[in-house]
Each structure stands twice: as structure tokens, then as C-alpha cells.
Scaffold this active site. Structure first.
Site, short mmCIF file in Angstrom:
data_model
loop_
_atom_site.label_atom_id
_atom_site.label_comp_id
_atom_site.label_asym_id
_atom_site.label_seq_id
_atom_site.Cartn_x
_atom_site.Cartn_y
_atom_site.Cartn_z
N GLU A 58 0.84 -1.21 0.00
CA GLU A 58 0.00 0.00 0.00
C GLU A 58 0.87 1.25 0.00
O GLU A 58 1.62 1.50 0.94
CB GLU A 58 -0.90 0.00 1.23
CG GLU A 58 -1.75 1.25 1.36
CD GLU A 58 -2.52 1.32 2.67
OE1 GLU A 58 -3.19 2.34 2.89
OE2 GLU A 58 -2.45 0.36 3.46
N ASP A 76 -1.20 -1.02 5.53
CA ASP A 76 -1.16 -0.38 6.84
C ASP A 76 -2.12 -1.07 7.81
O ASP A 76 -3.15 -1.61 7.40
CB ASP A 76 -1.54 1.10 6.74
CG ASP A 76 -0.53 1.90 5.92
OD1 ASP A 76 0.59 1.40 5.73
OD2 ASP A 76 -0.89 3.00 5.47
N ASP A 100 -4.57 -0.21 9.59
CA ASP A 100 -5.68 0.69 9.88
C ASP A 100 -6.87 0.29 9.04
O ASP A 100 -6.85 -0.72 8.32
CB ASP A 100 -5.28 2.15 9.63
CG ASP A 100 -4.82 2.40 8.19
OD1 ASP A 100 -5.05 1.53 7.32
OD2 ASP A 100 -4.22 3.46 7.94
N ASP A 151 -8.24 1.70 6.37
CA ASP A 151 -7.99 1.73 4.93
C ASP A 151 -7.18 0.52 4.49
O ASP A 151 -7.43 -0.07 3.43
CB ASP A 151 -7.26 3.02 4.55
CG ASP A 151 -8.19 4.23 4.55
OD1 ASP A 151 -9.41 4.03 4.45
OD2 ASP A 151 -7.69 5.37 4.66
#
Length: 650
Positions: free
Chosen positions: A433, A506, A508, A510
Site C-alpha cells: 500500500e 497499513d 488501519d 484503509d
């Protein structure tokens, strides 16, 4: 010093159940969760065999608080008495390999899923303890084995008279054998439900005393209802599934099928004597062959007032074109099936292919003749599938020729940092990412076998997109070209350029969303990449913990809040950095924590049940919001999320 001699003293004879405990994988496939649940299937299949023979109407499976499992049926009861070898019959059944009542043709079991005579004894061998209760001929008997069947606490005990009939087998898996002894309710639920579908009017109840969950199943319409269940919520081409049953001598062939308009994969769930054959076999080969034969037979005919779909000069449809969007249940009952492998996941009996192919062809020919509109729509769907496959082939050819790529594609593929070697047995592809993390990954990787492809934000949701939209998407086209094994029905996992495709995002929301979008793409268009265990999710650390105020400070990474708390208990003074993205780590940190095969943690993506996975993807990633909302309400605890936020989670 190692003893390198190899002589007569090197040869061991493993007696009784020792071979099972020594090499459990040979008997149940593995010692992970899948092997653990195989213990349940072995005992459940014995109860199912009683139902197949017409002696059992009710089965109860109970998961106890201590993760032991009890399976009860109201069949004829396990036999009790002296065996011809002088031992008690119950001891023979549960302590002797290859002992059972399913080897002869004398009618004890006309059809059976368990033919190797190892099911009950293997469960005993791999359990801390196992108890048997048999209700037979008005008498109740009990026996208990311990320590992997190596001893029993008491001889077979006559408990007293009873009006019940049937058997109870209660066992607790050996925690020293299995990597986990935690039974999954949903996994057992799916198996129980499919068994109930396959035997009309059989009542099966599943109870989980750990959580209080309960489910009961009994179906009058059998596999026809099964097919309706598997296509629930899908845009089907036929209002009701096509269903047929036929007996050919001692073999029963039963199938139900339908087609989803917007699906691109095929889903065939096959069974032999109620045993799921996940790897197919001769019965599936016969079904596919018959399906292809009858489709092509009608493709060259005028259908009603419509001209033939294919002209004489046209090549016939291939099986992958016909089966696109297919949902089928195939159930065979036969004497003495020959399975490949102890866990019975592939049928090898050769003559079954001819029988199933003939039944499929004959039954569908009658249906096609009587339903011209349905046939026309099915053939048009196959024609469209072939057109898309042709476009996909052209797209692959185009992707291989760098000169024909657009400037945007050149730019994107130019970000691919290739591995130095071309060995697809060891090479790894990291889908990373963001450009920042991609840069760190490129610097920190082992260039010999690790390739890096940075991703621009979120990829296309392929569950909502058409095949043409997928092919038109630049990032997905580049991913297809990079992996190099094709796309959709023509995907060939053997041609993959990489042994591992690792999603690295990541930690998180997203990042999780990107993971889901990529997994949806792989599930829909590169299914075998997941089935062959080549798709992984990287697990980067959440925290960097630096000890301070000491002469030799420690730097430790924590991958969860719990791990963070355990680490910091031993430190008086320390600093904590919460990583919000991969880009916050430098190249050496990213390598050490997430990419180094010696120290990293990867989550392997698996498909235990294709139908279950297909329904989950359709529900969570599809257009219809109501099923997704219902799933979230039933499966997500918002209280836990709120608690997590209060504690500082993101």
C-alpha cells in the site's frame, strides 16, 4: 554422535494405534484445525451410514464446555459381544485399524462413506479419552478409553435394560497432537446442514454448550433445497433448480443445479455416500463431461424460433464457458467407493464416470427439449462467457507485449521491482500500500526472490464490477500480467510467477479495506491461487517499544495491544511509537519485522468451504445493502469496538 548405521535393528513395528499417533497426518490429513474437525466427521459419518441404510432418523452433536464432542444417533447400536479373535467387539472397533462392518457385500451397509475401517479407531488414538455407550437389543453398555486408546479405565460394562436404541460416542481430542483443540461451531454447522440436505427427512441437531448456540435441520426436498440455499440472494437464471434422480443398478445418481447471471466462477459441491469430495473425482468428471456434451448438442440446433447459437464452422463451447456461474450439488450413492487418500476427498472409482455422464446427458436432454427458453438463455450465457474469455486472452497477450501498453500502464508496471531470479517455487510478490511503503520495501527486500508492486490507493471492487470493467482497470491488468497465470476461467495456478503473493498494507481501516478488495479479486478471478495456499497477508507490528534509562536498551516490536502490555510490564521506563502506516518504518525495520522469512508473521488465506466463502463475499462486497447490514448486526460487537476506541485503539 549420530548413528548412521542402517540394519535390522533400525526396523520398527508399530502396533495397535501407535502408527496413528506417530503419523496422524497420514490418517486425518493434518494436525491443524482441519484435522481436528476430521475427528468429528469420522464419527458423524458412522451415524450417517446408519441413516443411509434406513436405521437412523435422528442425530445429535453436542460441543461440550471442555471442547469435547458427543455424537448420538438412534440407529441399531454398536455391536457388543465376543469377536472371533477373542476380544470384545467394541474393543476391536475402537482399537484395531481396518476393523469394521463395511468390507463385505452381505448387506450390513449397502452404501457407506467409511470403507477403510479406521474412523473410530483413529479418533480414539488421537483423543485424551473416548467413551462409548451402545443401546442395543434392549440393553445398555458402556466403555471408556484413555490415553489415546492405549488403556481403558474399565472393561465393557453392562449398565442395565433400556428402551433406547442407537449409539453415543464422546471424545476429547489430545492437545499434545493438535495445534488447536478449539472446535469451530460454524465449520461443524456447515457440515451438519449439508448432511441433512443430502438425506431427506433426516433430523440433525447441533448444540454448543460453550455459547448456547443451537441449530436443527430437516429437509423434505433434499439437495434441491440445498441448491436453493446456496443460490439464495443471487440473480439466478432459472426460477427453480434443475433436479434429477436416477438409479443405475446399485448406483444412485442425484443432482440439482442452477446458474447465477452475474457470477463468473463455478461451484460444484459433490458427495459420495454423503462424504464431501472436495477434490472431485470420477463422478465430477462424468457430470462435467455430460454437461458439456448436452450444451454443445443443443448449441448447433434451432431452439424454438431462434436460430442455432453456434454455426457449423464454429468451435464447440469449452467446459469452462458452460460452467461459468454454475451452482451444482452432485450426490452419488454406491457400493465400495474407491477414494484417493484416507480423508476421502477424491473419488477414484473409474466406472462411475460413465454412469454419471450418461445420467446427466439423458436427464438434461429431456429437460432442454421441454424448456427451450431456458436453454436459449443458458447457451447465450455460455456464448458471452466465451467472448469474455477470448478478450481476457487477448488482454494477456497484450500485457506480455510491452510495446502495446498505454503510457499509464507503462508507468504503473514500471513501479514493479522484479526479483532477480525466475524461480516460481520460491519467488514472492509483495502488493504494498502506497509509494512510500513501496520505496522502503524495495530497499529492504531480498532482491534474489522478493518482488515489490506498490498500489495506488484502493483497487476496484470486483464483486460489483463486470468482467470488462475488471479488464479495463489498469492496476488489476498489471497485477494479472505480473502474476502471469491468466485470469478467470483460464487461470492456471501452475503458471504463476510467484509461490507467495503477500498483501502488505497499513494496520488501519484503509489497509484492511484494501486487503478485502484484493482478496475479493483473487477469490473471484484467481480462485486457485487461494486454494493452493499461495495468498498471504503480512502482519506488520503495531508498536515500537524502546526501553530507556538502562545501559543496553532493548528495542521490541509488539503486534497487538495484549503483546504491548505484556512487554511493558517488565520495563520501568520506555517509549512507545504506534505505527500508523508502513511508511513510518525505514527499510531495515520493515525487513526485520514484516519481510524477513526468519522473523516475519504471515497469515495464510484459506478456503475451507467454497459455498460458505462465496456467500460471504456476495453478502459483504455486493450491491445489496440489506444482507450486509444484517450480517454486520449479527456478527460484529459494536460494544467491543467502542471499548477498543476508549482504550486508544484506531
Amino acid at each position: 554422535m549420530a548413528n548412521n548405521s542402517y540394519d535390522a535393528s533400525s526396523i520398527q513395528i508399530l502396533e495397535g494405534l501407535e502408527p496413528v499417533r506417530k503419523r496422524p497426518g497420514m490418517y486425518i490429513g493434518s494436525t491443524d484445525s482441519r484435522g481436528l474437525h476430521q475427528l468429528v466427521w469420522e464419527i458423524l459419518d458412522n451415524a450417517i451410514d446408519e441413516a443411509l441404510s434406513g436405521f437412523c432418523k435422528n442425530i445429535l452433536i453436542t460441543i461440550k464446555q471442555d471442547n469435547s464432542v458427543k455424537i448420538e444417533d438412534d440407529g441399531r447400536g454398536l455391536p457388543v459381544g465376543k469377536h472371533q479373535n477373542g476380544d470384545d467387539v467394541l474393543n476391536v472397533i475402537f482399537t484395531v485399524l481396518h476393523a469394521g462392518g463395511k468390507f463385505t457385500n452381505e448387506g450390513v451397509y449397502k452404501v457407506s462413506g467409511g470403507l477403510h475401517g479406521v474412523g473410530a479407531s483413529v479418533v480414539n488414538a488421537l483423543s485424551d479419552w473416548l467413551e462409548i455407550t451402545s443401546y442395543k437389543d434392549g440393553k445398555q453398555y458402556h466403555q471408556r478409553f484413555e490415553n489415546g486408546g492405549s488403556r481403558f479405565s474399565k472393561q465393557i460394562e453392562y449398565v442395565g435394560p433400556t428402551r433406547k436404541h442407537g449409539s453415543e460416542v464422546w471424545f476429547k481430542p489430545d492437545h499434545t497432537i493438535f495445534s488447536t483443540t478449539l472446535f469451530n461451531y460454524q465449520t461443524i454447522l456447515e457440515r451438519v446442514r449439508s448432511s441433512a440436505y443430502l438425506i431427506k427427512d433426516l433430523h440433525i441437531k447441533l448444540v454448543d454448550e460453550r455459547s448456547g448456540q443451537k441449530d436443527e435441520f430437516c429437509f423434505e426436498d433434499g439437495i434441491k433445497a440445498y441448491c436453493e440455499h446456496e443460490t439464495e440472494g443471487k440473480n439466478v437464471l432459472i426460477e427453480k433448480p434443475i433436479y434429477f434422480f436416477q438409479q443405475v443398478e446399485d448406483t444412485q445418481v442425484e443432482f440439482a443445479l442452477n446458474f447465477a447471471k452475474d457470477a463468473y466462477n463455478e461451484s460444484i459441491s459433490s458427495f459420495v455416500n454423503n462424504v464431501r469430495t472436495r477434490d472431485g473425482g470420477t463422478h465430477e468428471a462424468g457430470f462435467k463431461s455430460g454437461l458439456t456434451k448436452i450444451f454443445n448438442e443443443f448449441a448447433y440446433k434451432s431452439i424454438g424460433q431462434n436460430n442455432p447459437i453456434l454455426k457449423e464452422k464454429d468451435a464447440p463451447f469449452e467446459g469452462v464457458d458452460i460452467r461459468e456461474g454454475l451452482f451444482a450439488i452432485l450426490s452419488i450413492r454406491m457400493k465400495e467407493p474407491e477414494f484417493e487418500g484416507q480423508t476421502k476427498e477424491r473419488l477414484g472409482t473409474a466406472y462411475i464416470k460413465t454412469i454419471v455422464e450418461q445420467v446427466t446427458t439423458d436427464k438434461l436432454r429431456t429437460f432442454f427439449t421441454e424448456n427451450p427458453l431456458i436453454v436459449y438463455n443458458l447457451l447465450k450465457k455460455a456464448q458471452f462467457a466465451r467472448d469474455v474469455r477470448d478478450k481476457a486472452r487477448k488482454a494477456r497477450d497484450e500485457a506480455r507485449n510491452i510495446k502495446t501498453k498505454t503510457k499509464q500502464e507503462q508507468s504503473l508496471s514500471g513501479k514493479l521491482a522484479q526479483a532477480a531470479t525466475k524461480n516460481n517455487k520460491i519467488n514472492e510478490l509483495f502488493l504494498v500500500e502506497g509509494d512510500s511503503a513501496g520505496g522502503s520495501a524495495k530497499q529492504g527486500r531480498d532482491r534474489r526472490f522478493q518482488a515489490i508492486l506498490p498500489l495506488r490507493g484502493k483497487v476496484l471492487n470486483t464483486e460489483k464490477a463486470s468482467a470488462n470493467e475488471v479488464l479495463s482497470n489498469e492496476e488489476l491488468r498489471t497485477m494479472i500480467a505480473t502474476i502471469g497465470a491468466g485470469y478467470g476461467p483460464s487461470f492456471d495456478v501452475k503458471k504463476s510467477n510467484y509461490n507467495k503473493v503477500i498483501i502488505m498494507t497499513d494496520a488501519d481501516v484503509d489497509g484492511s479495506h484494501i486487503q478485502i478488495l484484493l482478496l475479493t479479486f483473487f477469490f473471484r478471478y484467481m480462485t486457485d491461487l487461494i486454494k493452493e495456499g499461495k495468498v498471504y497477508i503480512a502482519l506488520p507490528p503495531l508498536y515500537k517499544i524502546q526501553q530507556v534509562g538502562v545501559q543496553k536498551p532493548k528495542l521490541i516490536y509488539a503486534y497487538s495491544d495484549h503483546e504491548r502490555d505484556e512487554i511493558t510490564k517488565g520495563f520501568k521506563r520506555y517509549t512507545i511509537q504506534r505505527y500508523k502506516g508502513l511508511g513510518e518504518m525505514n527499510a531495515s525495520q520493515l525487513w526485520e519485522t514484516t519481510m524477513d522469512p526468519k522473523t516475519r508473521t504471515l497469515i495464510q488465506v484459506k478456503i475451507d468451504d467454497f459455498f460458505d466463502a462465496d456467500n460471504a463475499v456476495s453478502t459483504l462486497m455486493g450491491e445489496d445493502t440489506e444482507p450486509r447490514k444484517a450480517w454486520i448486526e449479527n456478527n460484529v460487537s459494536f460494544a467491543e469496538i467502542d471499548d477498543y476506541k476508549i482504550q486508544g485503539g484506531e
